[in-house]
Design a protein around this motif. Sequence first.
Motif, mmCIF file in Angstrom:
data_model
loop_
_atom_site.group_PDB
_atom_site.id
_atom_site.type_symbol
_atom_site.label_atom_id
_atom_site.label_comp_id
_atom_site.label_asym_id
_atom_site.label_seq_id
_atom_site.Cartn_x
_atom_site.Cartn_y
_atom_site.Cartn_z
ATOM 1 N N GLN A 35 49.061 -68.286 80.553
ATOM 2 C CA GLN A 35 49.109 -69.652 80.039
ATOM 3 C C GLN A 35 49.177 -70.685 81.160
ATOM 4 O OE1 GLN A 35 52.615 -69.527 77.640
ATOM 5 N NE2 GLN A 35 54.005 -69.673 79.371
ATOM 6 N N TYR A 36 49.461 -70.243 82.384
ATOM 7 C CA TYR A 36 49.612 -71.167 83.507
ATOM 8 C C TYR A 36 48.283 -71.542 84.155
ATOM 9 C CZ TYR A 36 54.303 -69.343 82.978
ATOM 10 O OH TYR A 36 55.503 -68.952 82.462
ATOM 11 N N TYR A 37 47.250 -70.794 83.862
ATOM 12 C CA TYR A 37 45.978 -70.999 84.562
ATOM 13 C C TYR A 37 45.381 -72.390 84.346
ATOM 14 C CZ TYR A 37 41.949 -69.463 87.158
ATOM 15 O OH TYR A 37 41.000 -69.336 88.113
ATOM 16 N N PRO A 38 45.424 -72.962 83.141
ATOM 17 C CA PRO A 38 44.875 -74.325 82.997
ATOM 18 C C PRO A 38 45.568 -75.345 83.908
ATOM 19 C CG PRO A 38 45.134 -73.323 80.849
ATOM 20 C CD PRO A 38 45.781 -72.387 81.839
ATOM 21 N N LYS A 39 46.865 -75.167 84.144
ATOM 22 C CA LYS A 39 47.572 -76.070 85.063
ATOM 23 C C LYS A 39 47.086 -75.873 86.494
ATOM 24 C CE LYS A 39 51.693 -76.165 82.210
ATOM 25 N NZ LYS A 39 53.070 -75.730 82.037
ATOM 26 N N LEU A 40 46.765 -74.628 86.847
ATOM 27 C CA LEU A 40 46.291 -74.344 88.197
ATOM 28 C C LEU A 40 44.897 -74.916 88.450
ATOM 29 C CD1 LEU A 40 47.413 -70.629 88.631
ATOM 30 C CD2 LEU A 40 48.407 -72.664 89.693
ATOM 31 N N SER A 41 44.151 -75.182 87.400
ATOM 32 C CA SER A 41 42.791 -75.690 87.592
ATOM 33 C C SER A 41 42.769 -77.148 88.040
ATOM 34 C CB SER A 41 41.971 -75.520 86.310
ATOM 35 O OG SER A 41 42.393 -76.424 85.325
ATOM 36 N N HIS A 42 43.932 -77.776 88.071
ATOM 37 C CA HIS A 42 44.000 -79.176 88.504
ATOM 38 C C HIS A 42 44.848 -79.354 89.757
ATOM 39 C CE1 HIS A 42 41.897 -80.502 84.952
ATOM 40 N NE2 HIS A 42 42.704 -79.772 84.212
ATOM 41 N N LEU A 43 44.911 -78.320 90.604
ATOM 42 C CA LEU A 43 45.643 -78.440 91.860
ATOM 43 C C LEU A 43 44.970 -79.467 92.756
ATOM 44 C CD1 LEU A 43 46.386 -74.718 92.770
ATOM 45 C CD2 LEU A 43 47.990 -76.425 91.920
ATOM 46 N N ASN A 44 45.774 -80.196 93.496
ATOM 47 C CA ASN A 44 45.227 -81.217 94.377
ATOM 48 C C ASN A 44 46.185 -81.383 95.557
ATOM 49 O OD1 ASN A 44 43.481 -83.121 95.288
ATOM 50 N ND2 ASN A 44 44.005 -84.660 93.769
ATOM 51 N N GLU A 96 38.636 -71.249 94.089
ATOM 52 C CA GLU A 96 39.793 -71.919 94.706
ATOM 53 C C GLU A 96 41.061 -71.095 94.542
ATOM 54 O OE1 GLU A 96 42.608 -75.812 93.860
ATOM 55 O OE2 GLU A 96 40.879 -75.413 92.578
ATOM 56 N N ILE A 97 41.334 -70.650 93.335
ATOM 57 C CA ILE A 97 42.553 -69.891 93.063
ATOM 58 C C ILE A 97 42.500 -68.536 93.782
ATOM 59 C CG2 ILE A 97 44.030 -68.883 91.287
ATOM 60 C CD1 ILE A 97 43.962 -71.972 91.309
ATOM 61 N N SER A 98 41.336 -67.909 93.811
ATOM 62 C CA SER A 98 41.197 -66.637 94.529
ATOM 63 C C SER A 98 41.519 -66.807 96.004
ATOM 64 C CB SER A 98 39.777 -66.088 94.371
ATOM 65 O OG SER A 98 39.524 -65.730 93.040
#
Length: 157
Positions: A35-44, A96-98
């Motif tokens: 469930q945390y992945y959508p939050k990770l898609s907006h890292l800046n 990016e996350i990888s």
Amino acid sequence: MITNHLLTGFTFGLSISIVSWMVGMIGNGILVKTQYYPKLSHLNFIPSRAMNKAIGIEQFKWIVKNTFFSFFNQSIKVESKNTDLSAIRHQMTLAEISHLIGFLFVAAFALFQSFNISIVFGLTMMIPNVFLNLYPSLLQQENKRRIDLLLKRQKTS
């Protein structure tokens, strides 16, 4: 002794940074189902274009576009005006996350080696890690910000 630690640390860092790409892909495959992945898609991490320029992201982008690195992730290419920018943004998030997972993997390993072998060895391991994992992640963040602007313009028109 220090020269030996510099050379072996750099070589080992280069090797483990390349291996960390696989670790990052596996970790990302697991993380994408949470469930945390959508939050990770907006890292800046670095929102400022001036700061990105100061640390050399533009030069890194040139290297990626004009060397063999351009052949690595073919799914992150804008071929025409009809390209699905949402799909490209998703692929950028995956990359990016990888790379971030790979960066943390090598950083933990470098910290361990700093205590196990020497601080010089561990710090030298981080040099290739920064260029092979952190910079690609920062480049993806910058590119995602650009795509977000284009997607916003598409929605308003």
